[in-house]
Design an enzyme around this catalytic site. Structure first.
Site, PDB file in Angstrom:
ATOM      1  N   CYS A 353     143.348  99.349  93.256  1.00 39.29           N
ATOM      2  CA  CYS A 353     143.449  98.719  94.570  1.00 39.29           C
ATOM      3  C   CYS A 353     144.893  98.791  95.088  1.00 39.29           C
ATOM      4  O   CYS A 353     145.378  99.874  95.376  1.00 39.29           O
ATOM      5  CB  CYS A 353     142.907  97.301  94.523  1.00 39.29           C
ATOM      6  SG  CYS A 353     142.388  96.682  96.144  1.00 39.29           S
ATOM      7  N   HIS A 450     137.316  97.697  91.769  1.00 41.65           N
ATOM      8  CA  HIS A 450     137.571  96.604  90.832  1.00 41.65           C
ATOM      9  C   HIS A 450     136.417  96.510  89.841  1.00 41.65           C
ATOM     10  O   HIS A 450     135.271  96.840  90.165  1.00 41.65           O
ATOM     11  CB  HIS A 450     137.667  95.266  91.579  1.00 41.65           C
ATOM     12  CG  HIS A 450     138.896  95.114  92.408  1.00 41.65           C
ATOM     13  ND1 HIS A 450     140.142  94.895  91.860  1.00 41.65           N
ATOM     14  CD2 HIS A 450     139.068  95.129  93.754  1.00 41.65           C
ATOM     15  CE1 HIS A 450     141.024  94.772  92.838  1.00 41.65           C
ATOM     16  NE2 HIS A 450     140.405  94.921  93.995  1.00 41.65           N
TER      17      HIS A 450
END
Length: 504
Positions: A353, A450
Protein backbone atom coordinates in the site's frame (compact mmCIF):
# COMPACT_ATOMS: atom_id res chain seq x y z
CA UNK A 1 -32.45 12.87 6.26
CA UNK A 2 -32.06 9.58 8.12
CA UNK A 3 -34.80 7.00 7.60
CA UNK A 4 -36.03 5.52 10.89
CA UNK A 5 -34.21 2.38 12.00
CA UNK A 6 -36.17 -0.74 13.02
CA UNK A 7 -36.80 -1.15 16.76
CA UNK A 8 -34.16 -2.74 18.99
CA UNK A 9 -34.47 -6.52 18.98
CA UNK A 10 -32.59 -7.54 22.11
CA UNK A 11 -30.81 -6.13 25.15
CA UNK A 12 -27.41 -4.46 25.22
CA UNK A 13 -24.50 -4.00 27.62
CA UNK A 14 -21.75 -1.40 27.39
CA UNK A 15 -18.13 -1.91 28.48
CA UNK A 16 -16.33 1.33 29.38
CA UNK A 17 -12.76 1.66 30.65
CA UNK A 18 -10.97 3.55 33.38
CA UNK A 19 -8.36 4.42 30.74
CA UNK A 20 -7.25 3.59 27.23
CA UNK A 21 -5.69 0.17 26.59
CA UNK A 22 -7.37 -1.60 29.51
CA UNK A 23 -8.41 -4.39 27.14
CA UNK A 24 -11.97 -3.38 26.23
CA UNK A 25 -11.69 -4.51 22.61
CA UNK A 26 -10.32 -7.96 23.45
CA UNK A 27 -12.83 -8.51 26.24
CA UNK A 28 -15.74 -7.61 23.95
CA UNK A 29 -14.37 -9.96 21.27
CA UNK A 30 -14.22 -12.79 23.80
CA UNK A 31 -17.74 -12.06 25.03
CA UNK A 32 -19.00 -11.94 21.43
CA UNK A 33 -17.63 -15.44 20.83
CA UNK A 34 -18.85 -16.79 24.19
CA UNK A 35 -22.44 -15.59 23.80
CA UNK A 36 -22.58 -16.49 20.10
CA UNK A 37 -21.64 -20.05 21.04
CA UNK A 38 -24.72 -20.07 23.27
CA UNK A 39 -26.89 -19.53 20.22
CA UNK A 40 -27.41 -15.79 20.53
CA UNK A 41 -27.16 -13.46 17.54
CA UNK A 42 -24.54 -11.06 18.90
CA UNK A 43 -23.38 -7.76 17.41
CA UNK A 44 -20.49 -5.50 18.50
CA UNK A 45 -20.75 -1.72 18.42
CA UNK A 46 -18.34 1.13 19.05
CA UNK A 47 -19.51 4.66 18.34
CA UNK A 48 -16.05 6.10 17.74
CA UNK A 49 -12.70 4.42 17.29
CA UNK A 50 -9.31 6.00 16.67
CA UNK A 51 -6.97 3.77 14.72
CA UNK A 52 -5.15 3.46 11.42
CA UNK A 53 -5.83 -0.28 11.50
CA UNK A 54 -9.01 -0.56 9.48
CA UNK A 55 -11.06 -3.25 7.77
CA UNK A 56 -13.39 -3.33 4.78
CA UNK A 57 -17.06 -3.66 5.73
CA UNK A 58 -20.35 -3.97 3.89
CA UNK A 59 -22.39 -0.83 3.31
CA UNK A 60 -25.98 -2.01 3.15
CA UNK A 61 -27.38 1.53 2.83
CA UNK A 62 -26.11 2.12 -0.70
CA UNK A 63 -27.33 0.32 -3.82
CA UNK A 64 -24.90 -2.00 -5.62
CA UNK A 65 -22.37 -0.40 -7.95
CA UNK A 66 -22.76 -0.34 -11.76
CA UNK A 67 -21.14 -3.78 -11.98
CA UNK A 68 -23.47 -5.20 -9.34
CA UNK A 69 -20.86 -5.32 -6.59
CA UNK A 70 -21.76 -4.52 -2.99
CA UNK A 71 -20.63 -1.09 -1.86
CA UNK A 72 -17.93 -1.12 0.78
CA UNK A 73 -16.87 1.15 3.61
CA UNK A 74 -14.30 0.90 6.38
CA UNK A 75 -14.44 0.37 10.13
CA UNK A 76 -11.90 -0.18 12.90
CA UNK A 77 -10.00 -3.45 12.82
CA UNK A 78 -11.13 -4.21 16.40
CA UNK A 79 -14.82 -4.11 15.46
CA UNK A 80 -14.16 -6.34 12.44
CA UNK A 81 -12.49 -8.87 14.77
CA UNK A 82 -15.42 -8.63 17.20
CA UNK A 83 -17.86 -9.22 14.35
CA UNK A 84 -15.83 -12.26 13.34
CA UNK A 85 -15.92 -13.50 16.92
CA UNK A 86 -19.71 -13.15 16.83
CA UNK A 87 -19.92 -15.01 13.51
CA UNK A 88 -21.20 -11.88 11.74
CA UNK A 89 -20.13 -10.04 8.62
CA UNK A 90 -18.70 -6.62 9.57
CA UNK A 91 -20.94 -3.64 8.86
CA UNK A 92 -20.23 0.07 8.69
CA UNK A 93 -22.88 0.52 11.39
CA UNK A 94 -20.83 -1.42 13.95
CA UNK A 95 -18.33 1.47 14.05
CA UNK A 96 -19.99 4.56 12.57
CA UNK A 97 -17.08 6.93 13.30
CA UNK A 98 -13.47 5.98 12.64
CA UNK A 99 -10.71 8.52 13.24
CA UNK A 100 -7.51 7.83 11.29
CA UNK A 101 -4.70 9.98 12.74
CA UNK A 102 -2.77 11.94 10.12
CA UNK A 103 -0.97 14.45 12.35
CA UNK A 104 -0.31 15.11 16.03
CA UNK A 105 -3.53 17.14 16.31
CA UNK A 106 -5.64 15.98 13.39
CA UNK A 107 -7.32 12.95 11.83
CA UNK A 108 -9.23 11.85 8.80
CA UNK A 109 -12.85 11.43 9.92
CA UNK A 110 -14.64 8.42 8.45
CA UNK A 111 -18.41 8.54 8.96
CA UNK A 112 -20.33 5.33 8.28
CA UNK A 113 -17.56 4.00 6.08
CA UNK A 114 -16.89 7.16 4.04
CA UNK A 115 -14.22 9.80 4.59
CA UNK A 116 -15.49 13.25 5.57
CA UNK A 117 -12.06 14.81 5.18
CA UNK A 118 -9.29 15.83 7.54
CA UNK A 119 -10.20 17.63 10.75
CA UNK A 120 -7.95 19.26 13.35
CA UNK A 121 -8.84 18.01 16.84
CA UNK A 122 -10.34 21.30 18.04
CA UNK A 123 -12.65 21.47 15.02
CA UNK A 124 -13.64 17.82 15.30
CA UNK A 125 -14.72 18.27 18.92
CA UNK A 126 -17.12 20.98 17.73
CA UNK A 127 -18.38 18.67 14.97
CA UNK A 128 -19.07 15.67 17.20
CA UNK A 129 -22.50 16.70 18.57
CA UNK A 130 -23.74 17.02 14.98
CA UNK A 131 -22.66 13.41 14.36
CA UNK A 132 -24.61 11.98 17.31
CA UNK A 133 -27.85 11.37 15.31
CA UNK A 134 -25.94 9.24 12.78
CA UNK A 135 -24.22 7.34 15.60
CA UNK A 136 -27.54 6.61 17.32
CA UNK A 137 -29.10 5.58 14.03
CA UNK A 138 -26.24 3.14 13.35
CA UNK A 139 -26.61 1.72 16.84
CA UNK A 140 -30.34 1.23 16.33
CA UNK A 141 -29.73 -0.52 13.01
CA UNK A 142 -27.17 -2.80 14.65
CA UNK A 143 -29.46 -3.54 17.60
CA UNK A 144 -32.41 -4.33 15.34
CA UNK A 145 -30.54 -7.37 13.98
CA UNK A 146 -29.19 -8.83 17.23
CA UNK A 147 -30.31 -10.69 20.33
CA UNK A 148 -27.51 -8.96 22.22
CA UNK A 149 -25.39 -5.89 21.45
CA UNK A 150 -22.02 -5.56 23.19
CA UNK A 151 -21.03 -1.91 23.10
CA UNK A 152 -17.44 -0.78 23.62
CA UNK A 153 -16.63 2.66 24.98
CA UNK A 154 -13.71 4.76 23.77
CA UNK A 155 -10.60 5.60 25.77
CA UNK A 156 -11.32 6.59 29.36
CA UNK A 157 -14.92 7.02 30.49
CA UNK A 158 -14.09 9.86 32.89
CA UNK A 159 -12.42 12.46 30.70
CA UNK A 160 -14.51 15.25 32.17
CA UNK A 161 -12.89 17.88 29.95
CA UNK A 162 -14.42 16.11 26.93
CA UNK A 163 -17.84 15.46 28.47
CA UNK A 164 -19.67 18.18 26.52
CA UNK A 165 -18.66 16.71 23.17
CA UNK A 166 -18.74 13.04 24.20
CA UNK A 167 -20.48 10.73 21.72
CA UNK A 168 -18.84 7.41 22.64
CA UNK A 169 -19.07 6.95 26.42
CA UNK A 170 -21.57 8.14 29.02
CA UNK A 171 -23.47 10.62 26.85
CA UNK A 172 -24.02 7.89 24.30
CA UNK A 173 -25.04 5.43 27.04
CA UNK A 174 -27.56 7.99 28.31
CA UNK A 175 -28.88 8.69 24.80
CA UNK A 176 -29.79 5.04 24.14
CA UNK A 177 -30.23 3.98 27.80
CA UNK A 178 -27.44 1.42 28.19
CA UNK A 179 -26.28 -0.29 31.39
CA UNK A 180 -22.52 0.17 31.82
CA UNK A 181 -19.85 -2.16 33.16
CA UNK A 182 -16.60 -0.40 34.07
CA UNK A 183 -13.37 -2.21 33.19
CA UNK A 184 -9.99 -1.60 34.76
CA UNK A 185 -6.55 -3.05 34.02
CA UNK A 186 -4.64 -4.71 36.85
CA UNK A 187 -1.48 -5.36 34.83
CA UNK A 188 -0.28 -1.75 34.79
CA UNK A 189 -1.00 -1.25 38.51
CA UNK A 190 -3.20 1.37 40.14
CA UNK A 191 -6.48 -0.37 39.37
CA UNK A 192 -7.93 0.45 42.79
CA UNK A 193 -7.13 4.14 42.41
CA UNK A 194 -8.40 4.15 38.82
CA UNK A 195 -11.73 2.69 39.83
CA UNK A 196 -12.25 4.92 42.89
CA UNK A 197 -11.05 7.94 40.91
CA UNK A 198 -13.58 7.15 38.20
CA UNK A 199 -16.34 7.07 40.80
CA UNK A 200 -15.27 10.50 42.06
CA UNK A 201 -15.28 12.00 38.55
CA UNK A 202 -18.62 10.59 37.41
CA UNK A 203 -21.83 12.50 38.06
CA UNK A 204 -24.43 10.89 40.27
CA UNK A 205 -26.54 9.93 37.25
CA UNK A 206 -23.50 8.31 35.61
CA UNK A 207 -22.66 6.38 38.79
CA UNK A 208 -26.20 5.01 38.86
CA UNK A 209 -25.86 3.83 35.26
CA UNK A 210 -22.82 1.66 36.14
CA UNK A 211 -24.08 -1.81 37.10
CA UNK A 212 -20.72 -3.17 38.24
CA UNK A 213 -17.03 -3.45 37.45
CA UNK A 214 -14.54 -5.98 36.11
CA UNK A 215 -10.80 -6.34 36.65
CA UNK A 216 -8.87 -7.27 33.51
CA UNK A 217 -5.38 -8.62 32.71
CA UNK A 218 -4.94 -10.16 36.16
CA UNK A 219 -1.84 -12.19 37.03
CA UNK A 220 -1.09 -14.00 40.26
CA UNK A 221 -3.26 -15.04 43.21
CA UNK A 222 -6.61 -13.30 43.39
CA UNK A 223 -6.83 -13.90 47.14
CA UNK A 224 -4.11 -11.27 47.57
CA UNK A 225 -6.10 -8.75 45.53
CA UNK A 226 -9.53 -9.46 46.90
CA UNK A 227 -9.30 -6.85 49.70
CA UNK A 228 -8.80 -4.16 47.01
CA UNK A 229 -12.09 -5.22 45.41
CA UNK A 230 -13.84 -4.96 48.77
CA UNK A 231 -12.47 -1.42 49.10
CA UNK A 232 -13.73 -0.51 45.62
CA UNK A 233 -17.19 -1.89 46.34
CA UNK A 234 -17.42 -0.26 49.77
CA UNK A 235 -16.37 3.11 48.34
CA UNK A 236 -18.39 3.12 45.13
CA UNK A 237 -21.32 0.84 45.84
CA UNK A 238 -20.67 -0.91 42.52
CA UNK A 239 -20.77 -4.71 42.64
CA UNK A 240 -17.67 -6.68 41.69
CA UNK A 241 -18.54 -8.75 38.61
CA UNK A 242 -15.35 -10.77 38.20
CA UNK A 243 -11.74 -10.84 37.12
CA UNK A 244 -10.36 -11.76 33.71
CA UNK A 245 -6.94 -13.34 33.88
CA UNK A 246 -4.11 -12.36 31.56
CA UNK A 247 -4.74 -14.00 28.19
CA UNK A 248 -1.52 -15.24 26.61
CA UNK A 249 -3.14 -15.69 23.21
CA UNK A 250 -3.86 -11.96 22.79
CA UNK A 251 -0.68 -11.56 20.75
CA UNK A 252 -2.06 -14.01 18.17
CA UNK A 253 -5.00 -11.73 17.32
CA UNK A 254 -4.94 -8.60 15.13
CA UNK A 255 -3.99 -5.53 17.15
CA UNK A 256 -6.42 -2.63 17.45
CA UNK A 257 -3.88 0.16 16.96
CA UNK A 258 -0.21 1.14 17.04
CA UNK A 259 -0.03 0.89 20.84
CA UNK A 260 0.64 -2.79 20.23
CA UNK A 261 3.95 -1.91 18.58
CA UNK A 262 5.25 -0.55 21.88
CA UNK A 263 5.16 -4.06 23.33
CA UNK A 264 7.68 -6.82 22.61
CA UNK A 265 7.19 -8.53 19.26
CA UNK A 266 5.96 -12.08 18.88
CA UNK A 267 8.31 -13.34 16.18
CA UNK A 268 9.30 -16.97 16.68
CA UNK A 269 12.79 -16.33 15.35
CA UNK A 270 13.80 -18.06 12.13
CA UNK A 271 16.38 -18.21 9.40
CA UNK A 272 14.73 -15.58 7.17
CA UNK A 273 15.13 -12.12 8.70
CA UNK A 274 12.46 -9.57 7.73
CA UNK A 275 13.07 -5.99 8.91
CA UNK A 276 10.08 -3.61 9.10
CA UNK A 277 10.80 0.11 9.61
CA UNK A 278 8.17 1.56 11.95
CA UNK A 279 7.19 4.40 9.66
CA UNK A 280 4.98 7.36 10.61
CA UNK A 281 1.23 6.69 10.94
CA UNK A 282 1.78 3.00 10.30
CA UNK A 283 -1.49 1.41 9.19
CA UNK A 284 -2.95 -2.08 8.88
CA UNK A 285 0.22 -3.64 10.21
CA UNK A 286 -1.65 -6.85 11.01
CA UNK A 287 -0.66 -7.63 7.40
CA UNK A 288 2.54 -8.92 8.98
CA UNK A 289 1.03 -11.14 11.68
CA UNK A 290 1.11 -14.28 9.50
CA UNK A 291 4.79 -13.71 8.78
CA UNK A 292 5.72 -13.03 12.40
CA UNK A 293 4.07 -16.29 13.48
CA UNK A 294 6.02 -18.35 10.93
CA UNK A 295 8.67 -20.52 12.67
CA UNK A 296 11.08 -19.91 9.80
CA UNK A 297 10.81 -16.11 9.93
CA UNK A 298 12.48 -13.62 12.26
CA UNK A 299 10.37 -10.47 11.85
CA UNK A 300 11.68 -7.40 13.65
CA UNK A 301 10.25 -3.90 13.86
CA UNK A 302 12.95 -1.27 13.46
CA UNK A 303 12.16 1.56 15.87
CA UNK A 304 13.02 5.23 15.27
CA UNK A 305 16.63 5.81 16.20
CA UNK A 306 17.66 2.31 15.15
CA UNK A 307 19.31 1.28 11.88
CA UNK A 308 17.96 -1.39 9.57
CA UNK A 309 20.04 -4.53 10.25
CA UNK A 310 22.66 -5.17 7.62
CA UNK A 311 21.96 -8.91 7.77
CA UNK A 312 18.24 -8.55 6.93
CA UNK A 313 17.08 -10.70 4.03
CA UNK A 314 13.99 -8.57 3.35
CA UNK A 315 13.06 -4.98 4.17
CA UNK A 316 9.29 -4.65 4.22
CA UNK A 317 7.62 -1.23 4.09
CA UNK A 318 4.09 -1.46 5.56
CA UNK A 319 1.09 0.77 5.01
CA UNK A 320 0.83 4.30 6.35
CA UNK A 321 -2.04 6.75 6.59
CA UNK A 322 0.17 9.52 5.12
CA UNK A 323 2.63 8.47 2.42
CA UNK A 324 4.57 11.71 1.91
CA UNK A 325 5.11 12.46 5.63
CA UNK A 326 6.11 8.82 6.12
CA UNK A 327 8.69 9.15 3.33
CA UNK A 328 10.05 12.31 4.91
CA UNK A 329 10.28 10.64 8.32
CA UNK A 330 11.98 7.63 6.73
CA UNK A 331 14.66 9.94 5.36
CA UNK A 332 15.09 11.71 8.71
CA UNK A 333 15.87 8.34 10.25
CA UNK A 334 18.40 7.57 7.51
CA UNK A 335 16.44 4.47 6.57
CA UNK A 336 16.48 5.44 2.88
CA UNK A 337 20.28 5.05 2.96
CA UNK A 338 19.94 1.71 4.76
CA UNK A 339 17.40 0.45 2.22
CA UNK A 340 19.45 1.45 -0.82
CA UNK A 341 22.54 -0.18 0.71
CA UNK A 342 20.44 -3.29 1.38
CA UNK A 343 19.45 -3.42 -2.31
CA UNK A 344 23.08 -2.98 -3.44
CA UNK A 345 24.01 -5.99 -1.29
CA UNK A 346 21.42 -8.05 -3.13
CA UNK A 347 18.67 -7.81 -0.52
CA UNK A 348 14.97 -7.78 -1.25
CA UNK A 349 12.42 -5.02 -0.60
CA UNK A 350 8.64 -5.34 -0.38
CA UNK A 351 6.13 -2.49 -0.14
CA UNK A 352 2.46 -2.81 0.77
CA UNK A 353 0.00 0.00 0.00
CA UNK A 354 1.73 3.24 1.11
CA UNK A 355 4.97 1.23 1.27
CA UNK A 356 4.42 0.39 -2.41
CA UNK A 357 3.90 4.07 -3.23
CA UNK A 358 7.18 4.93 -1.46
CA UNK A 359 9.11 2.53 -3.70
CA UNK A 360 8.34 4.64 -6.79
CA UNK A 361 10.08 7.75 -8.09
CA UNK A 362 7.59 10.36 -6.88
CA UNK A 363 4.51 10.78 -4.68
CA UNK A 364 2.35 13.82 -5.47
CA UNK A 365 -0.49 15.25 -3.41
CA UNK A 366 -1.58 18.33 -5.40
CA UNK A 367 -4.84 18.82 -3.47
CA UNK A 368 -3.42 18.32 0.03
CA UNK A 369 -5.47 15.19 0.71
CA UNK A 370 -2.98 13.82 3.27
CA UNK A 371 -1.36 17.07 4.39
CA UNK A 372 0.15 20.14 2.78
CA UNK A 373 -0.02 20.07 -1.04
CA UNK A 374 3.22 19.15 -2.75
CA UNK A 375 5.35 16.27 -3.93
CA UNK A 376 8.00 14.08 -2.36
CA UNK A 377 10.68 12.07 -4.08
CA UNK A 378 10.31 8.33 -3.57
CA UNK A 379 13.00 5.70 -3.13
CA UNK A 380 13.22 5.18 -6.90
CA UNK A 381 13.32 1.39 -6.67
CA UNK A 382 10.35 0.96 -9.01
CA UNK A 383 9.72 3.02 -12.16
CA UNK A 384 6.39 4.41 -10.95
CA UNK A 385 4.75 7.61 -9.79
CA UNK A 386 1.72 8.04 -7.51
CA UNK A 387 -0.78 10.88 -7.28
CA UNK A 388 -2.90 10.99 -4.12
CA UNK A 389 -6.59 11.46 -4.92
CA UNK A 390 -9.64 11.78 -2.71
CA UNK A 391 -11.40 8.69 -4.09
CA UNK A 392 -10.68 5.64 -1.94
CA UNK A 393 -10.59 2.14 -3.37
CA UNK A 394 -12.26 -0.34 -1.00
CA UNK A 395 -12.59 -3.93 -2.21
CA UNK A 396 -12.33 -7.44 -0.81
CA UNK A 397 -10.28 -10.07 -2.64
CA UNK A 398 -10.62 -13.85 -2.77
CA UNK A 399 -9.22 -15.29 -5.97
CA UNK A 400 -6.25 -17.06 -7.53
CA UNK A 401 -3.12 -15.22 -8.60
CA UNK A 402 -2.42 -16.52 -12.10
CA UNK A 403 1.27 -15.58 -11.86
CA UNK A 404 2.06 -17.71 -8.79
CA UNK A 405 -0.92 -20.07 -9.04
CA UNK A 406 -1.67 -19.42 -5.36
CA UNK A 407 -4.93 -18.40 -3.74
CA UNK A 408 -5.01 -14.76 -2.63
CA UNK A 409 -7.31 -13.38 0.05
CA UNK A 410 -7.24 -9.83 1.37
CA UNK A 411 -8.49 -6.36 0.55
CA UNK A 412 -7.53 -3.02 -0.96
CA UNK A 413 -7.97 0.20 0.99
CA UNK A 414 -6.10 3.15 -0.46
CA UNK A 415 -6.18 6.58 -2.00
CA UNK A 416 -4.03 7.35 -5.01
CA UNK A 417 -3.35 6.35 -8.60
CA UNK A 418 -0.05 4.69 -9.45
CA UNK A 419 1.22 4.80 -13.05
CA UNK A 420 4.46 4.19 -14.89
CA UNK A 421 6.53 1.73 -16.94
CA UNK A 422 7.12 -0.43 -13.86
CA UNK A 423 3.53 -1.70 -14.08
CA UNK A 424 4.50 -3.69 -17.18
CA UNK A 425 5.93 -6.34 -14.84
CA UNK A 426 3.14 -6.91 -12.25
CA UNK A 427 3.53 -8.59 -8.89
CA UNK A 428 0.11 -10.32 -9.06
CA UNK A 429 -2.59 -10.95 -11.63
CA UNK A 430 -6.03 -11.16 -10.00
CA UNK A 431 -9.15 -11.96 -12.02
CA UNK A 432 -7.28 -10.93 -15.16
CA UNK A 433 -6.18 -7.59 -13.70
CA UNK A 434 -2.51 -6.80 -13.11
CA UNK A 435 -1.68 -5.66 -9.59
CA UNK A 436 1.50 -4.06 -8.28
CA UNK A 437 4.96 -4.17 -9.78
CA UNK A 438 8.23 -6.09 -9.60
CA UNK A 439 11.66 -4.76 -10.54
CA UNK A 440 13.49 -6.25 -13.52
CA UNK A 441 15.75 -8.33 -11.26
CA UNK A 442 12.77 -9.51 -9.16
CA UNK A 443 14.24 -8.21 -5.90
CA UNK A 444 11.88 -5.26 -5.34
CA UNK A 445 8.13 -5.73 -5.34
CA UNK A 446 5.08 -3.85 -4.17
CA UNK A 447 1.32 -3.72 -4.43
CA UNK A 448 -1.89 -2.51 -2.86
CA UNK A 449 -3.24 -5.81 -1.48
CA UNK A 450 -3.53 -5.93 2.31
CA UNK A 451 -3.73 -9.33 4.00
CA UNK A 452 -1.69 -10.91 1.23
CA UNK A 453 0.31 -13.15 3.58
CA UNK A 454 -2.79 -14.38 5.41
CA UNK A 455 -3.47 -17.00 2.73
CA UNK A 456 -1.21 -19.98 3.40
CA UNK A 457 -0.88 -20.81 -0.32
CA UNK A 458 0.61 -17.47 -1.27
CA UNK A 459 2.66 -17.07 1.91
CA UNK A 460 4.27 -20.48 1.33
CA UNK A 461 4.96 -19.60 -2.30
CA UNK A 462 6.55 -16.27 -1.32
CA UNK A 463 8.70 -17.74 1.47
CA UNK A 464 9.90 -20.58 -0.74
CA UNK A 465 10.83 -18.17 -3.54
CA UNK A 466 12.99 -16.25 -1.05
CA UNK A 467 14.73 -19.41 0.10
CA UNK A 468 12.81 -19.50 3.38
CA UNK A 469 11.04 -22.37 5.08
CA UNK A 470 7.27 -22.54 4.61
CA UNK A 471 5.16 -24.10 7.35
CA UNK A 472 1.76 -24.24 5.67
CA UNK A 473 0.30 -22.86 8.90
CA UNK A 474 -3.34 -21.80 8.58
CA UNK A 475 -3.30 -18.30 10.06
CA UNK A 476 -7.07 -17.85 9.75
CA UNK A 477 -7.71 -21.09 11.62
CA UNK A 478 -5.29 -19.90 14.30
CA UNK A 479 -7.39 -16.76 14.82
CA UNK A 480 -10.54 -18.86 15.20
CA UNK A 481 -8.85 -21.19 17.67
CA UNK A 482 -7.56 -18.22 19.67
CA UNK A 483 -11.01 -16.62 19.83
CA UNK A 484 -12.42 -19.90 21.11
CA UNK A 485 -9.66 -20.10 23.72
CA UNK A 486 -10.43 -16.54 24.83
CA UNK A 487 -14.12 -17.37 25.19
CA UNK A 488 -13.25 -20.54 27.11
CA UNK A 489 -11.14 -18.53 29.54
CA UNK A 490 -13.88 -15.93 30.11
CA UNK A 491 -16.37 -18.72 30.78
CA UNK A 492 -14.00 -19.97 33.50
CA UNK A 493 -13.05 -16.57 34.91
CA UNK A 494 -16.46 -14.92 35.14
CA UNK A 495 -20.14 -15.66 35.63
CA UNK A 496 -21.31 -14.92 32.10
CA UNK A 497 -24.91 -15.75 32.96
CA UNK A 498 -24.89 -13.05 35.64
CA UNK A 499 -23.24 -10.60 33.24
CA UNK A 500 -25.84 -11.32 30.57
CA UNK A 501 -28.62 -10.74 33.09
CA UNK A 502 -27.40 -7.14 33.50
CA UNK A 503 -28.04 -6.35 29.81
CA UNK A 504 -31.21 -4.48 29.00
Amino acid sequence: MLTPAPPRRGPALMIQGTSSDVGKSLLVAGLCRAYARRGLTVAPFKAQNMSNNAAVAADGDLPPGPDGTVRRGEIGRAQALQARAAGRAPSIHMNPILLKPQAMVGSQVVLRGRALGNWPARHYHKLKPALMPAVIDSYNRTAAEADLVLVEGAGAATETHLRRSDIANMRFAEAVDLPVVLLTDNDRGGALAAMVGSWLLHTEAERDRIVGYLVNKFRGYFSLYEPACRTITETTGWPFLGVARWFDGAALLPAEDALALERPGRSEGGALKVAVPQIDRVANFDDLDPLSSEPGVDLIWVKPGQTIPADADVVLLPGSKTTRPALEALRRQGWDIDILAHVRRGGRVVGICAGYQMLGRMVRDPDGIEGAPGETEGLGLLDLETTITDDKRLIEIDTVDTISGARITGYEMHMGRTVGPGLAQPWLRLDGQDEGAVSADGRVMGGYVHGLFGAADYRDHWLTALGGRASGRDHEAQIETTLDALADQLETDMDLDALLALAR
